[in-house]
Design a protein around this motif. Sequence first.
Motif, mmCIF file in Angstrom:
data_model
loop_
_atom_site.group_PDB
_atom_site.id
_atom_site.type_symbol
_atom_site.label_atom_id
_atom_site.label_comp_id
_atom_site.label_asym_id
_atom_site.label_seq_id
_atom_site.Cartn_x
_atom_site.Cartn_y
_atom_site.Cartn_z
ATOM 1 N N ALA A 171 66.299 54.086 98.606
ATOM 2 C CA ALA A 171 65.398 55.113 99.896
ATOM 3 C C ALA A 171 64.888 53.901 100.825
ATOM 4 N N ASP A 172 63.815 53.933 99.764
ATOM 5 C CA ASP A 172 62.942 52.833 100.543
ATOM 6 C C ASP A 172 63.180 51.387 101.085
ATOM 7 N N LYS A 205 66.008 51.102 102.251
ATOM 8 C CA LYS A 205 67.205 52.030 103.417
ATOM 9 C C LYS A 205 66.403 51.538 104.240
ATOM 10 N N GLU A 206 64.957 51.993 104.484
ATOM 11 C CA GLU A 206 63.773 52.434 105.478
ATOM 12 C C GLU A 206 63.629 51.073 105.735
ATOM 13 N N ARG A 207 63.627 49.831 104.510
ATOM 14 C CA ARG A 207 62.661 48.172 105.309
ATOM 15 C C ARG A 207 64.367 48.408 105.951
ATOM 16 N N CYS A 208 65.367 48.620 105.607
ATOM 17 C CA CYS A 208 66.365 47.391 106.121
ATOM 18 C C CYS A 208 66.510 47.845 107.637
ATOM 19 N N HIS A 209 66.457 49.693 107.257
ATOM 20 C CA HIS A 209 66.664 50.043 108.506
ATOM 21 C C HIS A 209 65.545 49.601 109.518
ATOM 22 N N ALA A 210 64.694 49.412 109.707
ATOM 23 C CA ALA A 210 63.244 49.086 110.143
ATOM 24 C C ALA A 210 63.835 48.008 111.046
ATOM 25 N N THR A 248 72.247 49.511 108.460
ATOM 26 C CA THR A 248 71.988 50.720 108.776
ATOM 27 C C THR A 248 71.961 51.546 106.931
ATOM 28 N N ASN A 249 72.239 50.441 106.490
ATOM 29 C CA ASN A 249 71.943 50.530 105.329
ATOM 30 C C ASN A 249 71.667 49.739 103.797
ATOM 31 N N CYS A 309 70.146 44.231 102.545
ATOM 32 C CA CYS A 309 70.780 45.416 103.446
ATOM 33 C C CYS A 309 72.130 45.354 104.226
#
Length: 87
Positions: free
Chosen positions: A36-37, A39-44, A48-49, A80
């Motif tokens: 989840a962490d 994914k959050e960094r990639c989203h920033a 998307t994943n 990512c």
Amino acid sequence: MTPTPVGGSRADGTVVEGFQFGAFDKPVVDWAAADADAKERCHAWGYTNAERFAGLQKICQERNGYGMCMQTEVHVTCQCTGPAPGQ
């Protein structure tokens, strides 16, 4: 124990997460939180994943006088994937 970001590259779309443990520790890793962490960094970064690469890199940080590894650092790399909507 949850791996924390220790490196990566926005240009390459990779996130490197890591954790440390001692020679007599039996680490129980919370991979769901680590994913989840990542994914959050990639989203920033506009993705998307994130998907974890297979395998872990283990680095001995400290050895005793007999050559036994007393402190190990573990790294896992996540890729990512997918552009964010509108990209």
